[in-house]
Design an enzyme around this catalytic site. Structure first.
Site, mmCIF file in Angstrom:
data_model
loop_
_atom_site.group_PDB
_atom_site.id
_atom_site.type_symbol
_atom_site.label_atom_id
_atom_site.label_comp_id
_atom_site.label_asym_id
_atom_site.label_seq_id
_atom_site.Cartn_x
_atom_site.Cartn_y
_atom_site.Cartn_z
ATOM 1 C CG ASP A 181 -0.183 0.102 2.541
ATOM 2 O OD1 ASP A 181 0.784 -0.663 2.728
ATOM 3 O OD2 ASP A 181 -0.535 0.938 3.383
ATOM 4 C CG HIS A 491 -1.288 -7.201 -1.837
ATOM 5 N ND1 HIS A 491 -2.560 -7.324 -2.341
ATOM 6 C CD2 HIS A 491 -1.326 -6.109 -1.050
ATOM 7 C CE1 HIS A 491 -3.325 -6.367 -1.875
ATOM 8 N NE2 HIS A 491 -2.599 -5.605 -1.070
ATOM 9 C CG ASP A 535 3.278 -15.842 -6.906
ATOM 10 O OD1 ASP A 535 3.132 -14.639 -6.572
ATOM 11 O OD2 ASP A 535 3.939 -16.198 -7.905
ATOM 12 C CD GLU A 544 0.748 -5.502 1.984
ATOM 13 O OE1 GLU A 544 -0.093 -6.065 2.704
ATOM 14 O OE2 GLU A 544 0.834 -4.260 1.866
HETATM 15 O O1 9MR Z 1 2.489 -6.667 9.597
HETATM 16 C C1 9MR Z 1 1.211 -6.320 10.096
HETATM 17 C C2 9MR Z 1 0.585 -7.536 10.749
HETATM 18 O O2 9MR Z 1 1.337 -7.913 11.892
HETATM 19 C C3 9MR Z 1 -0.853 -7.243 11.124
HETATM 20 O O3 9MR Z 1 -1.452 -8.436 11.598
HETATM 21 C C4 9MR Z 1 -1.608 -6.729 9.898
HETATM 22 C C5 9MR Z 1 -3.066 -6.384 10.187
HETATM 23 O O4 9MR Z 1 -3.163 -5.311 11.049
HETATM 24 O O5 9MR Z 1 -0.972 -5.575 9.382
HETATM 25 C C6 9MR Z 1 0.340 -5.824 8.941
HETATM 26 O O6 9MR Z 1 0.895 -4.630 8.470
HETATM 27 C C7 9MR Z 1 0.323 -4.060 7.310
HETATM 28 C C8 9MR Z 1 -0.021 -2.619 7.655
HETATM 29 O O7 9MR Z 1 -1.060 -2.604 8.577
HETATM 30 C C9 9MR Z 1 -0.388 -1.812 6.410
HETATM 31 N N1 9MR Z 1 0.614 -1.905 5.402
HETATM 32 C C10 9MR Z 1 0.891 -3.283 5.003
HETATM 33 C C11 9MR Z 1 1.388 -4.067 6.209
HETATM 34 C C12 9MR Z 1 1.778 -5.484 5.806
HETATM 35 O O8 9MR Z 1 0.695 -6.244 5.431
#
Ligand code: 9MR
Length: 565
Positions: A181, A491, A535, A544
């Site tokens: 993102d 992602h 994938d 991601e």
């Molecule tokens: O790495 C984060 C993971 O531990 C959490 O469970 C998850 C849901 O809150 O979010 C992950 O971090 C994401 C972040 O919130 C937004 N940018 C992408 C991150 C990786 O997926």
């Protein structure tokens, strides 16, 4: 990119050569091996699943058998549902390109034995941060086919009502996009920079030889320093006048798979919190100490900002972050702050030697618990430990010994788990970002190796790292652009939107995640936790990329490249 093509060409040529020369043996996913390979002096292991075979051969590109060995039964691994055998050819050390053959019928992906094994992977895993830069174009000279326009000027960010403000905007350009993102989050930015600063602290001369070809290259400063500085300068824009630090800068939602320059959602600033303010204080204190000789003016300012932030956090010591109702971007939810206090007070103590921070550090004495690091949350505390351990001479002997013993005890626990695991890893829980849990455990083992010079920790770190490059239940190599079984559909918005077949190289994927939060979008083909990975672009829960998943890869690959000759 040219190198990437050269590497792919090598793999294809090699596979073709294998096809014509290795008789009926066919490349099979049953063999799970590090597809980059091994240093000559490394432990060299692979797994093979669901076979009755009991021996294996290592064969070179001309079908010559160069080694043969026994497969050792590891039983059925519950997490993958497979009967696992382990092969070990550590005593074979001759540099070259090889593959494993079993039963004369199945072959592994090719791998190499060589020095400077991870040099390119290290370079690309750092360069991935350059590709994440907001507010500036990626020029062809540095980005090759991944050139793109500037995205997100972030010069007029709106204060979300959760900030308590109703007017004005914040000028907060630069920094890296967090992940797939386009958000920018202080807690994760601080953690990622903090983790990478350690490799610079330990091996500045070595890192000076790892050129990145970024716009700052050639300015007389180590490229990794410059890349981290791009993030640190953004981090500083997020501090409010009273010292508190805003939590994140994102749109209200994630938005579609478009290029950064095509993005037109409003960008908002969210309220100040205890964790964002403390992590800011920690990483800026750490950076101020390490940048002193490079840019003393910057260093002094960073330290002032860190102190001011710390004071704010002391007065606002329990403000968690919760996404407001109209916001759905990442939460990085955390309501436990003793670890953030610990990291911040440790770094401020190391940077200032002031008693007040030593007292603060001791206030969290009962929390001097070394963490196994399942999830980013726990690693915050470890970053503090690692800085203290690296600067043991500044601590009372008793305290330094106490910390060292705590760290080696943790590392020994990890080694014990590795020894009992069919894949020779220490992971038993497959959560969001599990690949970073693997890398963070390898990180801990590298730090233990640096402390003790005991080879067993280095071997453990390599066994864990082998998982990332293919010795895992999915068979994928989890660094984009590397390995024969490559990840193609991360992602990652730019990789999905740029019309280029290969994803931007150098990113660690999240990896198997048995919580499958994206199950409504993704059809997982396996029920098993260690295989809960797909994938496909839609898989935000397993496929991601993220800055705090690459950071431990940068440290571990950097450490191995420096130490393994
Ligand atoms: O790495 C984060 C993971 O531990 C959490 O469970 C998850 C849901 O809150 O979010 C992950 O971090 C994401 C972040 O919130 C937004 N940018 C992408 C991150 C990786 O997926």
């Amino acid at each position: 990119m040219k190198k990437l093509f050269a590497l792919s060409a090598f793999v294809l040529l090699f596979l073709n050569a294998c096809d014509s020369k290795k008789g009926s043996a066919k490349i099979s996913d049953q063999i799970r091996i590090n597809q980059i390979g091994f240093y000559p002096s490394s432990v060299k292991q692979f797994t093979i699943v669901d076979t009755e075979a009991s021996t294996f051969k290592v064969v070179d590109g001309y079908k010559n058998k160069v080694f043969s060995g026994e497969l050792v039964d590891q039983g059925v691994w519950d997490a993958s549902g497979e009967k696992v055998m382990l092969g070990d050819f550590s005593s074979f050390t001759a540099p070259g390109a090889y593959y494993i053959v079993v039963n004369d019928t199945i072959a592994s992906y090719p791998f190499k034995i060589q020095k400077e094994l991870y040099r390119d992977a290290l370079r690309k895993s750092i360069k991935s941060y350059y590709f994440q830069r907001a507010s500036m174009p990626i020029e062809e000279e540095y980005g090759d086919i991944y050139q793109r326009g500037a995205g997100h000027p972030d010069d007029q960010c709106i204060y979300h009502p959760s900030t308590g403000r109703t007017e004005g905007t914040l000028n907060s350009p630069g920094g890296w996009y967090d992940a797939g993102d386009y958000g920018k989050y202080i807690v994760n930015a601080s953690l990622s920079v903090g983790q990478m600063l350690l490799i610079l602290e330990q091996f500045p001369e070595f890192m000076n030889n790892v050129g990145l070809n970024i716009p700052e290259s050639g300015n007389g400063i180590i490229d990794l320093w410059d890349e981290l500085r791009y993030e640190l300068d953004w981090i500083q824009t997020m501090q409010d006048d009273d010292g508190g630090v805003f939590f994140k800068l994102t749109a209200l939602g994630f938005g579609g798979f478009i290029m950064p320059e095509d993005y037109d959602l409003d960008r908002y600033i969210r309220g100040k919190t205890t964790a964002s303010t403390l992590d800011f204080a920690a990483v800026l204190a750490q950076a101020s100490r390490l940048y002193k000789d490079i840019d003393s003016e910057w260093s002094a300012k960073a330290l002032e900002a860190a102190k001011k932030a710390y004071t704010w956090a002391e007065q606002n010591d329990n403000i968690p972050f919760k996404n407001p109702e109209d916001v759905s971007t990442g939460e990085y939810g955390d309501s436990e702050f003793s670890d953030d206090f610990f990291w911040a007070s440790s770094e401020l103590y190391l940077a200032t030697k002031e008693d007040q921070y030593k007292v603060a550090m001791n206030k969290y004495k009962q929390e001097y618990k070394h963490q196994l690091a399942d999830s980013w949350k726990n690693f915050v505390r470890n970053v503090g430990f690692h800085s203290l351990l690296e600067n043991r001479d500044m601590l009372d002997t008793e305290f330094a010994n106490f910390l060292t013993q705590g760290h080696t005890a943790l590392a020994d626990d990890i080694l014990q788990k590795i020894g009992q695991h069919p894949y020779r890893i220490a992971l038993d829980n497959y959560e969001w970002g599990s690949n970073s849990d693997i890398l963070n455990q390898a990180y801990i083992l590298c730090v233990a190796h640096k402390l003790t010079d005991d080879e067993k920790y280095l071997i453990g770190a390599e066994q864990m790292n082998d998982y990332i490059f293919g010795k895992n239940a999915t068979g994928y190599s989890f660094l984009t652009g590397f390995g024969a079984k490559k990840v193609m559909f991360p992602h990652h918005r730019p990789s999905g939107a740029d019309s280029i077949a290969d994803p931007v190289p150098g990113f660690i994927l999240g990896g198997p995640n048995n919580d499958r939060q994206d199950g409504h979008l993704v059809e997982y083909t396996s029920e098993f936790p260690a295989k809960a990975y797909m994938d496909v672009e839609a898989s935000f829960a397993s496929n991601e990329v993220c800055i705090n998943w690459n950071a431990p890869a940068v440290y571990v690959l950097g450490y191995l490249e420096q130490v393994r000759k």
